[in-house]
Design a protein around this motif. Structure first.
Motif, PDB file in Angstrom:
ATOM      1  N   GLU A 152      -4.846  -2.655  -0.622  1.00  0.00           N
ATOM      2  CA  GLU A 152      -5.309  -4.004  -0.290  1.00  0.00           C
ATOM      3  C   GLU A 152      -6.794  -4.186  -0.570  1.00  0.00           C
ATOM      4  N   VAL A 153      -7.522  -3.096  -0.775  1.00  0.00           N
ATOM      5  CA  VAL A 153      -8.959  -3.193  -1.014  1.00  0.00           C
ATOM      6  C   VAL A 153      -9.216  -3.895  -2.337  1.00  0.00           C
ATOM      7  N   ASP A 154     -10.130  -4.857  -2.295  1.00  0.00           N
ATOM      8  CA  ASP A 154     -10.597  -5.554  -3.485  1.00  0.00           C
ATOM      9  C   ASP A 154     -12.116  -5.464  -3.449  1.00  0.00           C
ATOM     10  N   GLY A 155     -12.659  -4.467  -4.149  1.00  0.00           N
ATOM     11  CA  GLY A 155     -14.075  -4.173  -4.049  1.00  0.00           C
ATOM     12  C   GLY A 155     -14.908  -4.959  -5.033  1.00  0.00           C
ATOM     13  N   GLY A 156     -15.991  -4.349  -5.471  1.00  0.00           N
ATOM     14  CA  GLY A 156     -16.949  -5.011  -6.334  1.00  0.00           C
ATOM     15  C   GLY A 156     -18.267  -5.176  -5.608  1.00  0.00           C
ATOM     16  N   GLY A 157     -19.376  -4.935  -6.317  1.00  0.00           N
ATOM     17  CA  GLY A 157     -20.670  -5.014  -5.658  1.00  0.00           C
ATOM     18  C   GLY A 157     -20.760  -3.994  -4.541  1.00  0.00           C
ATOM     19  N   GLU A 158     -21.163  -4.457  -3.362  1.00  0.00           N
ATOM     20  CA  GLU A 158     -21.293  -3.576  -2.203  1.00  0.00           C
ATOM     21  C   GLU A 158     -20.026  -3.531  -1.356  1.00  0.00           C
ATOM     22  N   GLU A 204      -8.289   9.005  21.029  1.00  0.00           N
ATOM     23  CA  GLU A 204      -7.010   9.564  21.469  1.00  0.00           C
ATOM     24  C   GLU A 204      -6.182  10.046  20.292  1.00  0.00           C
ATOM     25  N   TYR A 205      -6.845  10.466  19.229  1.00  0.00           N
ATOM     26  CA  TYR A 205      -6.139  10.802  17.992  1.00  0.00           C
ATOM     27  C   TYR A 205      -5.090  11.886  18.205  1.00  0.00           C
ATOM     28  N   ALA A 206      -5.351  12.822  19.080  1.00  0.00           N
ATOM     29  CA  ALA A 206      -4.397  13.915  19.299  1.00  0.00           C
ATOM     30  C   ALA A 206      -3.036  13.390  19.732  1.00  0.00           C
ATOM     31  N   THR A 207      -3.018  12.210  20.356  1.00  0.00           N
ATOM     32  CA  THR A 207      -1.746  11.646  20.826  1.00  0.00           C
ATOM     33  C   THR A 207      -1.319  10.416  20.038  1.00  0.00           C
ATOM     34  N   ASP A 208      -2.298   9.594  19.567  1.00  0.00           N
ATOM     35  CA  ASP A 208      -1.878   8.357  18.888  1.00  0.00           C
ATOM     36  C   ASP A 208      -1.980   8.417  17.367  1.00  0.00           C
ATOM     37  N   GLN A 209      -2.640   9.464  16.801  1.00  0.00           N
ATOM     38  CA  GLN A 209      -2.721   9.656  15.343  1.00  0.00           C
ATOM     39  C   GLN A 209      -3.264   8.421  14.617  1.00  0.00           C
ATOM     40  N   THR A 210      -4.173   7.691  15.248  1.00  0.00           N
ATOM     41  CA  THR A 210      -4.642   6.418  14.715  1.00  0.00           C
ATOM     42  C   THR A 210      -6.058   6.535  14.176  1.00  0.00           C
ATOM     43  N   ILE A 211      -6.289   5.912  13.017  1.00  0.00           N
ATOM     44  CA  ILE A 211      -7.638   5.764  12.501  1.00  0.00           C
ATOM     45  C   ILE A 211      -7.895   4.281  12.246  1.00  0.00           C
ATOM     46  N   MET A 241       0.850  -1.189   0.000  1.00  0.00           N
ATOM     47  CA  MET A 241       0.000   0.000   0.000  1.00  0.00           C
ATOM     48  C   MET A 241       0.878   1.228   0.000  1.00  0.00           C
ATOM     49  N   ASN A 242       0.678   2.093  -0.958  1.00  0.00           N
ATOM     50  CA  ASN A 242       1.477   3.295  -1.082  1.00  0.00           C
ATOM     51  C   ASN A 242       0.587   4.515  -1.051  1.00  0.00           C
ATOM     52  N   ALA A 243       1.014   5.524  -0.321  1.00  0.00           N
ATOM     53  CA  ALA A 243       0.290   6.797  -0.356  1.00  0.00           C
ATOM     54  C   ALA A 243       0.530   7.461  -1.700  1.00  0.00           C
ATOM     55  N   ARG A 244      -0.528   8.063  -2.257  1.00  0.00           N
ATOM     56  CA  ARG A 244      -0.383   8.738  -3.532  1.00  0.00           C
ATOM     57  C   ARG A 244      -0.270  10.228  -3.324  1.00  0.00           C
ATOM     58  N   PRO A 245       0.278  10.933  -4.318  1.00  0.00           N
ATOM     59  CA  PRO A 245       0.420  12.385  -4.160  1.00  0.00           C
ATOM     60  C   PRO A 245      -0.940  13.026  -3.926  1.00  0.00           C
ATOM     61  N   LEU A 291      -4.444   2.217  11.339  1.00  0.00           N
ATOM     62  CA  LEU A 291      -3.280   2.774  10.664  1.00  0.00           C
ATOM     63  C   LEU A 291      -3.118   4.228  11.057  1.00  0.00           C
ATOM     64  N   THR A 292      -1.922   4.734  10.825  1.00  0.00           N
ATOM     65  CA  THR A 292      -1.691   6.169  10.802  1.00  0.00           C
ATOM     66  C   THR A 292      -1.713   6.581   9.338  1.00  0.00           C
ATOM     67  N   LEU A 293      -2.241   7.754   9.056  1.00  0.00           N
ATOM     68  CA  LEU A 293      -2.397   8.166   7.666  1.00  0.00           C
ATOM     69  C   LEU A 293      -1.067   8.119   6.928  1.00  0.00           C
ATOM     70  N   GLY A 294      -1.055   7.478   5.776  1.00  0.00           N
ATOM     71  CA  GLY A 294       0.150   7.297   4.991  1.00  0.00           C
ATOM     72  C   GLY A 294       0.887   6.016   5.303  1.00  0.00           C
ATOM     73  N   GLY A 295       0.493   5.320   6.376  1.00  0.00           N
ATOM     74  CA  GLY A 295       1.171   4.093   6.772  1.00  0.00           C
ATOM     75  C   GLY A 295       0.430   2.852   6.305  1.00  0.00           C
ATOM     76  N   GLU A 296       1.027   1.693   6.559  1.00  0.00           N
ATOM     77  CA  GLU A 296       0.428   0.417   6.190  1.00  0.00           C
ATOM     78  C   GLU A 296      -0.703   0.065   7.146  1.00  0.00           C
TER      79      GLU A 296
END
Length: 393
Positions: free
Chosen positions: A120-126, A137-144, A1-5, A159-164
């Motif tokens: 890693e997403v493999d969609g299709g249909g719904e 705790e996003y202000a400290t752990d930066q996690t979504i 997984m790579n972050a895009r510009p 993940l953290t944004l831009g990470g795996e």
């Protein structure tokens, strides 16, 4: 997984004012749907939103709702989660992109920036990139946290944004339909995920399967303390396809659920309870199962997202092309008749969320293969109720 510009999309400043009947006025006013001014967010100043083209006037027989188009040209926006700075992270189901909407702005309004694509997403249909939740705790752990489909399963990852992405729950049943997908942190601090029966109705009654359930977990993907079944993520079972969850001021959990061909539902969720699918659709006559709080014919509803603001439960409907408003009592029952808003104004509605500034955001889903997209679709709408000036404009 790579972050895009990153890239930026211009926002439409087009806004409309929707007029609802006196009955809607009554349900909003009786429910205290003024929302008031929110507390300042952690970053200080709120985003600057495009102004509606008309100024709503409160009171009287015609209650007005100002609707601003915050973003347009999106591809099936599915999940929305707000960051501490007032901006929102939005998932696109089919493109597998995470976008950030605001809080930055320019002369045209808020900025929309591509943050990351989940390869890693493999969609299709719904299936595809579905729900998203921001750590308390996003202000400290930066996690979504995200819910998405792969070639083998549906899963939850952090993940953290831009990470795996780091999967924390795998093996959620996958199909072209009925994948559930909503993620949200509850008032208890635990992460909830909704799943579908993945077109295998027997999974909903199988306590060992993750299909057709509402799950409750720690941020590590472990069964949360107090779950009703030992060593299990399962919080409730007997669901066909839940895509919306929300809590009221008393911490009661509500869920929107797709029926098969007759009735769609809103349920009050109790731990360990069984909601009857596939034995029951809509109201039943079986003490083993919990009856829904509200049912609608499927052509008037097929509601996906849910949000609670004050005493109003809002449900965003796909096939019904409307936003249902249900007034709740302190006991968690329904007061009066549900009222419809935005009926056939913007097509299929997927997600509704309460924004930090007290307004309500709604996403359309006309690019999902079942709608009739307008040139601006898909869109994110911002609703401001005239009687209390919900949000800042």
């Amino acid at each position: 997984m790579n972050a895009r510009p990153p890239y930026r999309r211009r926002l439409s400043r087009r806004a409309t004012t929707v007029t609802a009947a006196a009955s809607l006025t009554a349900v909003l006013l009786a429910g205290g749907c003024t929302f008031g001014d929110p507390e300042p967010d952690q970053a200080g100043a709120p985003p600057t939103f495009p102004a509606p083209t008309a100024t709503p006037t409160g009171g009287g027989i015609d209650q007005q709702i100002a609707v601003t188009v915050l973003a347009s040209g999106l591809q099936v926006p599915w999940g929305v989660a707000f960051l501490p700075d007032g901006g929102a992270l939005v998932t696109e189901r089919d493109s597998a992109k995470i976008l950030q909407v605001g809080p930055g702005s320019d002369t045209d309004g808020l900025a929309v920036e591509e943050v990351q694509t989940i390869d890693e997403v493999d969609g299709g249909g719904e299936g595809g990139l579905l729900g998203i939740a921001v750590s308390p705790e996003y202000a400290t752990d930066q996690t979504i946290f995200i819910y998405y489909s792969t070639a083998q399963d549906n899963r939850v990852a952090r993940l953290t944004l831009g990470g795996e992405p780091e999967p924390i729950v795998t093996g959620i049943p996958l199909s072209g339909i009925h994948n559930g997908g909503r993620l949200a942190f509850g008032p208890d601090g635990f992460l909830y995920a909704t799943t579908g029966d993945a077109s295998d109705t027997g999974l909903s009654q199988d306590q060992e399967s993750l299909g057709g359930k509402i799950l409750r977990m720690t941020p590590d993907g472990e069964p949360a303390p107090g779950n009703p079944f030992p060593e299990s993520l399962v919080w409730s079972l007997g669901h066909r396809n839940v895509q919306g969850i929300a809590w009221d001021a008393e911490d009661r959990l509500y869920a929107t659920e797709f029926g098969q061909s007759t009735w769609d539902e809103i349920n009050v969720i109790e731990p360990g309870s069984n909601y009857g699918w596939p034995q029951v659709e809509g109201q039943g006559d079986d003490d083993r199962f919990v009856d829904p709080l509200v049912v609608w014919p499927t052509d008037e509803s097929s509601c996906s997202g849910a949000a609670v603001v004050d005493r109003i439960l809002a449900a965003a409907c796909l096939r019904g092309e409307r936003l249902w408003l249900v007034e709740l009592t302190e006991a968690g029952t329904v007061f009066g008749q549900p009222r419809a808003l935005l009926t056939e104004e913007y097509g299929r509605l997927r997600t509704v969320v309460a924004a930090p500034d007290g307004s309500v955001w709604v996403t359309t889903s006309n690019q999902d293969g079942r709608g009739e997209p307008a040139p601006e679709d898909d869109r994110i709408l911002r609703l401001v109720f005239a009687d209390g000036g919900a949000g800042r404009s």
